[in-house]
Design an enzyme around this catalytic site. Sequence first.
Site, PDB file in Angstrom:
ATOM      1  CG  HIS A 190      -7.459  -7.265  10.105  1.00  0.00           C
ATOM      2  ND1 HIS A 190      -6.824  -6.358   9.167  1.00  0.00           N
ATOM      3  CD2 HIS A 190      -7.225  -8.502   9.788  1.00  0.00           C
ATOM      4  CE1 HIS A 190      -6.211  -7.038   8.307  1.00  0.00           C
ATOM      5  NE2 HIS A 190      -6.637  -8.390   8.427  1.00  0.00           N
TER       6      HIS A 190
ATOM      7  CG  ASP B 168      -2.467  -0.390   6.956  1.00  0.00           C
ATOM      8  OD1 ASP B 168      -2.447  -0.297   8.258  1.00  0.00           O
ATOM      9  OD2 ASP B 168      -3.385  -0.601   6.060  1.00  0.00           O
TER      10      ASP B 168
ATOM     11  CG  HIS C   4      -6.768  -1.940   6.996  1.00  0.00           C
ATOM     12  ND1 HIS C   4      -5.280  -2.086   7.481  1.00  0.00           N
ATOM     13  CD2 HIS C   4      -7.236  -3.071   7.467  1.00  0.00           C
ATOM     14  CE1 HIS C   4      -5.185  -3.240   8.299  1.00  0.00           C
ATOM     15  NE2 HIS C   4      -6.475  -3.672   8.228  1.00  0.00           N
TER      16      HIS C   4
END
Lengths: 433, 334
Positions: free
Chosen positions: A187, A313, A240
């Site tokens: 992340h 997501d 992401h």
Amino acid sequence: MNGAGNTAFINARLVDTEGGTDQAGALFVMDGRIKDLGPRLFADGVPDGIEAVECQGDVLAPGLVDMRVTVHETSETHKENLQSAAQAAVAGGITTMAVISGPNQVIDSPAQVEFMITRGRETGLSQVCPYGAITRGAEGQILAEMGLLAEAGAVGFTDGPQAVADAATMRRALSYATRFGLPVIQHPEEPSLAAGGQMNEGEISTRLGLQGIPTAAEVIIIERDLRLLELTGGHYHVAHVSTAVAIDAIRTAKARGLSVTCDTAPPYFGLNETAIGEYRTFAKLSPPLRTESDREAVVAGLRDGTIDAIASDHLPQDQDSKRLPFAQAEPGAIGLETLLPLVMELYHSGTLGLGEALAKVTSAPARLLGLDAGRLVKGAPANFALIEVDAPWKIREDKLVSKSKNTLFDGRPVQGRCRATVFAGRTVFQANH
Amino acid sequence: MNTPAPDTPTAPRHILGIEGLSPPEITALLDAADGFVELVRSRQKKAESLQGRTLINLFFEDSTRTRTSFELAGKRLGADVINMSVATSSIHKGETLIDTAMTLNAMHPDVLVVRHPHSGAVELLAQKVACAVINGGDGNHEHPTQALLDALTIRRRKGTIGGLVVTICGDIAHSRVARSNIHLLTTMGARVRLVGPPTLIPPMIERMGIEIFHDMKECLQDTDIVMMLRLQFERMHGTFVPSLKEHFHFYGLDEDKLAAAKPDALIMHPGPINRGVEIDTSVADDIDRSVITEQVEMGVAVRMACLEAVTGTETSKSKLKAKPKENRRKKARS
């Protein structure tokens, strides 16, 4: 068209993204697998004893592989559990979900991996592939039992919404994971730079009086990890990506031959930070929505292949977690049912070809995670979606299947809709429009 | 923001922020407030425009002057005023902001004045209630009545706002007062300068039409108005300035730095002031230039004007002229 018998799907437009085929034809399902397919199959009619499904020229594509779905299977199940997530998934043409668990139930033991797989199988709707944690409790300190997690069936390692902040820990995680051939998924957010941050740092955060998260927080941790990757080898995957600078860093690293991949999610190519408007908490995400030029960089990254895949997501939040002052609201948005039409926007806008767009949500994520999914070939599991590529519709929060309704695309007009979803040869979803 | 809620015929007009208000709207509020100044200086301070109306002060954050000011404003217009503060309310019992709003809404108040530590919270609450809402300060976002009272103070002293050079000094990053003042002053045609350490100037604030300085004397050149801000430690995550001593050295307002400003420059501060941290005592108490207590006085008049604006009421002109210039002399020296 129910049951797991022998079924012929005729008059379809067969799109296999990896094989690069896009042709009119038929597909034959037997015992839950693709027995045969092609333009000449059933050219002389479907023999007796085989159920025929008329596809009316719709696209028949591999079932979507969503590489990041958050579910709550043991706590906060009112937000979404595997069963409700799987129902939402198949309504959006998704037949494989790679899942991370909610914040209070980190998957850091083999038993939890097996539990998620078993519960996933019980849904009978979609393949559920759990990630294992990188560190115990996703606390970023002690390595989780990565080898045992892998043996239990984990498809990759991630601490979910937490970055592995400590460089030495990350180095060892990357190094240790090389033995198991699974990606280590970061992340990308340097926690100290993001501390207290509520949205992208810039003019709007200053106007709204909300603490910002600088784009540097994303690229700093990615560049650090890329240096570590040079030491360790292995497969590093960035979840992401949302910023132009981070995409540039990954593009450069790929050109240097490093084994790095990344994904993004529809909010990052479909929206920018202005979606927050006057403190709209549904638009609070992690990473945050960025500027328009970042959004354009995400689109460019998808086009040139720097960004390998698109994940939904999906992060369900209930009203109580969102109907709060912005700083107190939880981040995240649901995305399972809107993944397909939002990816189709990339096709309809001319950014990607149909096959390229579908590849980002089928063969590409399947390959990254080493899954037997996302292909339309003989012998593959009969997991596929029938898609009306041009069908216009409007995303409506109250029409969504998910238990949580926190979509940030409510009211958005889109094109492209899942007409039916087949999982293991059975029709598990059929649109009634 | 600041617009009537759609599809309700009796929609309240909220005052949630300065951003988005037009010069005529600001001028109208200032004119109305000006009319109340003489009234609140007179012995008989009461008007009746809000008789029978209920004002609830809902404060989720400590406040002395703003809450008292709204309370006085409401009472002087004849409203029933109830104060609710966090210490006695049910949010300590786990109630959410929206539930608190719904509960209060059921009691049919006419105006809610809300202060909240989080940016945007007052706007969120305003969406859930049927009455008018005035923002008494939300997080780092806006504090509209403070900007209005600052503007009234400036206008009464300088005759105008347009064309003035206004320097706002100190902790801009954590200041809702700064943001509301930037919106108001730039809307009314003033030139706004910000000065403070780079860590306390929020990113891209220059997009709000202001100039940024880091050297105080340089910034104070040609300045008509010096607005000092307190260091808001309670809103800081981590270290922004090394020490109070160092902050005062560079950004504390003292005679030496003030000498760079225009000789008739006014000194303002939204309070509470921290003597020796951002302002020297001799400057704060300079009766010729410091208008800090006058700001407090204007606060009541401005809030009376705001309360009438959001309730669609008005005090008659004759009432306002009934007590002419009783304490005029006092003002000149305060």
